[in-house]
Design an enzyme around this catalytic site. Structure first.
Site, PDB file in Angstrom:
ATOM      1  N   GLU A  77      -6.770   4.783   0.115  1.00 59.75           N
ATOM      2  CA  GLU A  77      -6.351   5.323   1.404  1.00 59.75           C
ATOM      3  C   GLU A  77      -5.987   6.794   1.248  1.00 59.75           C
ATOM      4  OE1 GLU A  77      -3.206   2.885   2.880  1.00 59.75           O
ATOM      5  OE2 GLU A  77      -4.582   1.385   3.674  1.00 59.75           O
ATOM      6  N   SER A 105      -4.977   4.998   5.751  1.00 61.69           N
ATOM      7  CA  SER A 105      -3.880   4.117   6.116  1.00 61.69           C
ATOM      8  C   SER A 105      -3.905   3.899   7.618  1.00 61.69           C
ATOM      9  CB  SER A 105      -2.552   4.751   5.707  1.00 61.69           C
ATOM     10  OG  SER A 105      -1.478   4.178   6.414  1.00 61.69           O
ATOM     11  N   CYS A 133       5.311  -2.677   8.406  1.00 60.34           N
ATOM     12  CA  CYS A 133       5.715  -1.386   8.979  1.00 60.34           C
ATOM     13  C   CYS A 133       5.485  -1.354  10.490  1.00 60.34           C
ATOM     14  CB  CYS A 133       4.981  -0.256   8.285  1.00 60.34           C
ATOM     15  SG  CYS A 133       5.474  -0.071   6.555  1.00 60.34           S
ATOM     16  N   CYS A 177       1.072  -8.409   5.219  1.00 61.51           N
ATOM     17  CA  CYS A 177       0.716  -7.000   5.047  1.00 61.51           C
ATOM     18  C   CYS A 177      -0.766  -6.763   4.801  1.00 61.51           C
ATOM     19  CB  CYS A 177       1.604  -6.374   3.984  1.00 61.51           C
ATOM     20  SG  CYS A 177       3.293  -6.125   4.608  1.00 61.51           S
ATOM     21  N   ASP A 178      -1.081  -5.509   4.466  1.00 61.14           N
ATOM     22  CA  ASP A 178      -2.410  -4.936   4.653  1.00 61.14           C
ATOM     23  C   ASP A 178      -3.585  -5.764   4.141  1.00 61.14           C
ATOM     24  OD1 ASP A 178      -0.665  -2.975   5.437  1.00 61.14           O
ATOM     25  OD2 ASP A 178      -1.823  -1.346   4.588  1.00 61.14           O
ATOM     26  N   ASP A 198       0.818  -1.214   0.000  1.00 60.33           N
ATOM     27  CA  ASP A 198       0.000   0.000   0.000  1.00 60.33           C
ATOM     28  C   ASP A 198       0.850   1.262   0.000  1.00 60.33           C
ATOM     29  OD1 ASP A 198      -2.047  -1.825   0.224  1.00 60.33           O
ATOM     30  OD2 ASP A 198      -3.175  -0.635   1.655  1.00 60.33           O
TER      31      ASP A 198
END
Length: 612
Positions: A489, A515, A193, A122-123, A81
């Site tokens: 986002e 985000s 992250c 991840c996302d 992202d």
């Protein structure tokens, strides 16, 4: 007892051709009576959270085969992202969740796999795999690639993450040298992250749902302890197979674990730790796939009674996920919630009979077990690397201070109001969401003038051109699941508001999303979205908007008669942006938009359109 699903292709004379193909993959005579366990990996060199996963599927496979299963690995896609943000690439992020869910379903059902190990991080990857697991309802265990270590630089008095690099780059007063130093320091290792952004939030929530092992959301990707999570996940997958196919134990299946009570537990954790608002979207989507009647009203109810027990970047620069682990990880947050009477502790998990049993074994403040304490001392090494399990650094001590530490008990909560809230009003009849953990208390009640933009791109240009003033409510519409399409986002608009010194003086409302790195009075998921006839499409420049977080309300201060007149006018024009947006909407994106529901339904496909 249920038969192995794989028997469809491994038994009987008429399956000689299928067995011949299985043999070509390496299977032997003795393997055709074992469970075939699919490993859904998500390795890619595009995403730091997945760059280290290449060999980890085979690590799990070897462990599965060591304890009596047959392992077959495949890969899904994974979108970053952060790299896709700020351009048309972000149109693909949320739709990729559905593609991931479909790809896992396709592979598992096409080959009649008996169980599933999901290697995500991840996302959209964890949510997509979670949706697939609940669709398939076969024995499943999740194991993530783990969080990135926080960044360090002499130019800041706190550890860094991706958001710091973005904010400093938008600050005109920062030198090129400082921007470059932040850029090089913010993301030092492989992993998701380092703050409580969407990826880490979701990996933590799988612990609360009962579908992953303790530490899944918090052991840094670089630490040797995470290797044991992967090995144990392989063993647990085989154990779950025995429990279901050998004993018909419903708590060996995702739908027997991720029940309504488990979804309430996951949302309770999310509120308590101030997780990403995207988690609401993904939990709603997963609940729909599992036919669990969990919705926005349940989230609203929970948000009013759950305190915030953990505060992590981007809500504070003081703590990152590595600090949550040092404080006892998710099991310690769940322990505090349980002692506050806020959890369903009888819910099952993949590794214990009940969540209460898991807390009793893993909560560092309640357990006098050197192995558990040593596990939660696993920390960062501060060495840039893309190699998993490459260090074994440990903190000297645990953070068990529940009055002023990273994790608090209920009596010493950061706030008695949780970190997420659902707002309702005439501008969002079906609700919208705000991450209250990132909102300064001075603007929990905010009234301002609407500054309307028909796209994220226009909003960014307007903010950078100083069109937005203190006291404004920036409205970004036609960015929902249908209208975007893809529900982009809005991290750049919020970051630029911060860099302009407006972070505590403006609000932002959108039918898009944010985000996990977003903070400030940022309200997303406005439902229905503008493209579906939502009232956010009726807002005009200069309209007054009143936001009241304590009352859970958001209203456009325009009379019902005026809104009705505007709706009639908009119906005649069509619910689409006024401006011509220079974005290429491909056939793939149009197909997604055609079936997408608004955010209050998780932005999943509208099954009524398919069934009707």
């Amino acid at each position: 007892m249920p038969e192995y699903r794989s028997k469809t292709s491994t038994h009987g004379r008429n399956m000689a051709g299928a067995r011949a193909l299985w043999r070509a993959t390496g299977m032997k005579d003795g393997d055709f009576h074992k469970p075939i366990i699919a490993i859904a990996n998500s390795f890619t060199q595009f995403v730091p959270g997945h760059v280290h996963l290449k060999d980890l599927g085979q690590l799990v496979a070897r462990e599965i085969e060591r304890v009596g299963g047959v392992a077959k690995e495949f890969d899904t896609i994974a979108v970053d992202d952060g790299i896709a943000m700020g351009h048309d690439g972000m149109l693909y992020s949320l739709p990729s969740r559905e593609i991931i869910a479909d790809s896992v379903e396709y592979m598992v059902n096409a080959h009649c796999a008996d169980a599933l190990v999901c290697i995500s991080n991840c996302d959209k990857i964890t949510p997509g795999m979670l949706m697939a697991a609940l669709r398939l309802n076969i024995p499943t265990v999740f194991v993530s690639g783990g969080p990135m270590e926080a960044g360090k630089t002499k130019l800041a008095d706190h550890n860094l993450d991706l958001i710091d690099a973005m904010v400093i780059a938008a600050d005109d007063s920062a030198s090129d040298e400082k921007v470059a130093e932040f850029e090089r320091s913010a993301c030092p290792t492989c992993g998701s992250c380092s703050g409580m952004f969407t990826a880490n939030s979701m990996n933590c929530l799988t612990e609360a749902l009962g579908l992953s092992l303790p530490g899944n959301g918090t052991v840094v990707a670089t630490h040797a302890d995470r290797e044991q999570l992967f090995l144990r996940a392989g063993r647990v997958a085989v154990e779950l197979c025995h429990r279901w196919y050998g004993g018909e134990d419903p708590t060996a299946l995702p739908r027997g674990i991720a029940t309504f009570e488990a979804f309430e537990n996951a949302m309770t954790l999310d509120i308590a730790m101030g997780g990403s608002t995207n988690t609401i979207l993904h939990l709603l989507a997963a609940a729909q796939e599992g036919e669990v009647p969990f919705g926005m009203r349940d989230i609203d109810r929970l948000s009013k009674r759950v305190p915030q027990l953990c505060k992590v970047a981007p809500n504070t620069p003081k703590y990152h996920i590595e600090d949550v682990h040092r404080a006892g990880g998710i099991m310690s947050i769940l322990g505090e919630l349980a002692r506050g009477g806020l959890l369903h502790t009888n819910a099952a998990t993949v590794h214990t009979r009940t969540l209460a049993d898991a807390i009793a074994q893993w909560d560092v403040t309640q357990v006098d077990d050197d192995k558990v304490h040593t596990f939660y001392k696993a920390g960062p090494a501060g060495i840039p690397t893309q190699i998993a399990f490459s260090q074994a650094t440990r903190w000297d001590t645990l953070d068990t201070d529940r009055s002023e530490g990273c994790i608090r008990d209920v009596a010493h909560a950061f706030s008695q109001e949780g970190g997420l809230a659902v707002l309702y009003g005439n501008i969002a009849r079906d609700g919208c969401v705000v991450k209250t953990a990132g909102v300064d208390e001075s603007i929990h009640v905010f009234e301002g003038n609407a500054r309307v933009y028909e796209s994220q791109d226009s909003a960014v240009k307007g903010i950078l051109a100083d069109e937005v003033k203190a006291g404004d409510v920036v409205v970004i519409r036609y960015e929902g699941p249908k209208g975007g399409p893809g529900m982009q986002e809005m991290l750049y608009p919020t970051s630029y508001l911060k860099s302009k010194g407006l972070g505590k003086h403006c609000a932002l409302l959108t039918d898009g999303r944010f985000s996990g790195g977003t903070s400030g009075l940022s309200i997303g998921h406005a439902s229905p979205e503008a493209a579906a006839g939502g009232a956010i499409g009726l807002v005009r420049n200069g309209d007054k908007i009143l936001i009241d977080i304590p009352k859970r309300s958001i209203d456009l201060l325009v009379s019902d008669e005026e809104l009705a007149a505007r709706r009639t006018e908009q119906d005649a024009k069509g619910w689409k942006p006024v401006e011509v947006r220079p974005r290429k909407v491909t056939t793939a994106l149009k197909a997604y938009a055609l079936l997408a529901t608004s955010a209050d339904k998780g932005a999943v496909r509208d099954k009524a359109m398919l069934d009707g």
